[in-house]
Motif scaffolding. Sequence first.
Motif, mmCIF file in Angstrom:
data_model
loop_
_atom_site.group_PDB
_atom_site.id
_atom_site.type_symbol
_atom_site.label_atom_id
_atom_site.label_comp_id
_atom_site.label_asym_id
_atom_site.label_seq_id
_atom_site.Cartn_x
_atom_site.Cartn_y
_atom_site.Cartn_z
ATOM 1 N N LEU A 12 0.817 -1.209 0.000
ATOM 2 C CA LEU A 12 0.000 0.000 0.000
ATOM 3 C C LEU A 12 0.853 1.263 0.000
ATOM 4 C CD1 LEU A 12 -2.837 -1.042 2.458
ATOM 5 C CD2 LEU A 12 -3.004 -0.748 -0.015
ATOM 6 N N VAL A 13 1.949 1.246 0.714
ATOM 7 C CA VAL A 13 2.860 2.395 0.724
ATOM 8 C C VAL A 13 3.464 2.602 -0.665
ATOM 9 C CG1 VAL A 13 5.064 3.241 1.623
ATOM 10 C CG2 VAL A 13 3.362 2.300 3.181
ATOM 11 N N VAL A 14 3.898 1.532 -1.301
ATOM 12 C CA VAL A 14 4.462 1.623 -2.653
ATOM 13 C C VAL A 14 3.401 2.109 -3.636
ATOM 14 C CG1 VAL A 14 5.393 0.258 -4.568
ATOM 15 C CG2 VAL A 14 6.287 -0.055 -2.261
ATOM 16 N N PHE A 15 2.168 1.609 -3.503
ATOM 17 C CA PHE A 15 1.073 2.027 -4.381
ATOM 18 C C PHE A 15 0.802 3.525 -4.223
ATOM 19 C CE2 PHE A 15 -3.511 2.726 -4.996
ATOM 20 C CZ PHE A 15 -3.606 2.404 -6.342
ATOM 21 N N TYR A 16 0.691 4.000 -2.975
ATOM 22 C CA TYR A 16 0.438 5.417 -2.741
ATOM 23 C C TYR A 16 1.580 6.278 -3.283
ATOM 24 C CZ TYR A 16 -0.396 9.895 -0.614
ATOM 25 O OH TYR A 16 -0.593 11.230 -0.440
ATOM 26 N N PHE A 17 2.814 5.873 -3.053
ATOM 27 C CA PHE A 17 3.966 6.632 -3.549
ATOM 28 C C PHE A 17 3.942 6.687 -5.081
ATOM 29 C CE2 PHE A 17 8.445 6.976 -4.839
ATOM 30 C CZ PHE A 17 8.746 8.185 -4.239
ATOM 31 N N SER A 18 3.585 5.579 -5.723
ATOM 32 C CA SER A 18 3.508 5.549 -7.190
ATOM 33 C C SER A 18 2.442 6.497 -7.704
ATOM 34 C CB SER A 18 3.215 4.133 -7.675
ATOM 35 O OG SER A 18 4.218 3.254 -7.269
ATOM 36 N N ILE A 19 1.274 6.485 -7.083
ATOM 37 C CA ILE A 19 0.198 7.394 -7.487
ATOM 38 C C ILE A 19 0.628 8.836 -7.271
ATOM 39 C CG2 ILE A 19 -2.167 8.137 -6.930
ATOM 40 C CD1 ILE A 19 -2.019 5.535 -8.529
ATOM 41 N N TRP A 20 1.308 9.092 -6.162
ATOM 42 C CA TRP A 20 1.751 10.453 -5.879
ATOM 43 C C TRP A 20 2.726 10.935 -6.950
ATOM 44 C CZ3 TRP A 20 6.557 12.540 -4.157
ATOM 45 C CH2 TRP A 20 6.480 13.868 -3.763
ATOM 46 N N ILE A 21 3.694 10.097 -7.304
ATOM 47 C CA ILE A 21 4.699 10.481 -8.310
ATOM 48 C C ILE A 21 4.070 10.614 -9.693
ATOM 49 C CG2 ILE A 21 6.719 9.625 -9.590
ATOM 50 C CD1 ILE A 21 7.540 10.860 -7.020
ATOM 51 N N LEU A 22 3.206 9.674 -10.074
ATOM 52 C CA LEU A 22 2.660 9.658 -11.427
ATOM 53 C C LEU A 22 1.552 10.676 -11.656
ATOM 54 C CD1 LEU A 22 2.470 5.834 -12.112
ATOM 55 C CD2 LEU A 22 3.959 7.477 -13.235
ATOM 56 N N ILE A 23 0.735 10.947 -10.638
ATOM 57 C CA ILE A 23 -0.461 11.757 -10.848
ATOM 58 C C ILE A 23 -0.493 13.001 -9.977
ATOM 59 C CG2 ILE A 23 -2.980 11.755 -10.678
ATOM 60 C CD1 ILE A 23 -2.881 8.776 -11.419
ATOM 61 N N LEU A 24 -0.375 12.847 -8.678
ATOM 62 C CA LEU A 24 -0.616 13.970 -7.779
ATOM 63 C C LEU A 24 0.443 15.065 -7.864
ATOM 64 C CD1 LEU A 24 -1.849 12.019 -4.644
ATOM 65 C CD2 LEU A 24 -3.216 13.156 -6.392
ATOM 66 N N LEU A 25 1.705 14.702 -7.891
ATOM 67 C CA LEU A 25 2.766 15.711 -7.934
ATOM 68 C C LEU A 25 2.733 16.533 -9.222
ATOM 69 C CD1 LEU A 25 5.166 17.013 -6.518
ATOM 70 C CD2 LEU A 25 6.612 15.240 -7.520
ATOM 71 N N PRO A 26 2.684 15.913 -10.417
ATOM 72 C CA PRO A 26 2.590 16.733 -11.636
ATOM 73 C C PRO A 26 1.319 17.580 -11.687
ATOM 74 C CG PRO A 26 3.283 14.524 -12.192
ATOM 75 C CD PRO A 26 2.895 14.502 -10.756
ATOM 76 N N ALA A 27 0.194 17.039 -11.187
ATOM 77 C CA ALA A 27 -1.055 17.809 -11.196
ATOM 78 C C ALA A 27 -0.951 19.033 -10.295
ATOM 79 C CB ALA A 27 -2.215 16.921 -10.754
ATOM 80 N N GLU A 28 -0.398 18.868 -9.102
ATOM 81 C CA GLU A 28 -0.239 19.992 -8.188
ATOM 82 C C GLU A 28 0.725 21.029 -8.750
ATOM 83 O OE1 GLU A 28 0.979 18.349 -4.467
ATOM 84 O OE2 GLU A 28 -0.918 17.296 -4.181
ATOM 85 N N MET A 29 1.813 20.566 -9.349
ATOM 86 C CA MET A 29 2.783 21.500 -9.927
ATOM 87 C C MET A 29 2.162 22.269 -11.093
ATOM 88 S SD MET A 29 6.375 19.399 -9.895
ATOM 89 C CE MET A 29 7.299 20.749 -10.625
#
Length: 69
Positions: A12-29
């Motif tokens: 679950l930690v790896v899944f959340y980190f992957s989603i954060w890197i792939l989707i959330l971080l670029p979207a927020e930036m």
Amino acid sequence: MIEAILFLIFGLVVFYFSIWILILLPAEMAEARGRSAVRWILVSLFFSPGLAIFLLWWLGDNPYREDDQ
């Protein structure tokens, strides 16, 4: 049993980190710079999250942004 629980937590930690890197971080930036979040998520998914993050950092703010500044 403990190993299974730890494996699930790690997964679950790896899944959340992957989603954060792939989707959330670029979207927020992208949103912070006045750019389309959807377009930059697609860049991140199809090419590379590192490329999307670098390009957003390098391009900076959108000079044509339409908000109240």
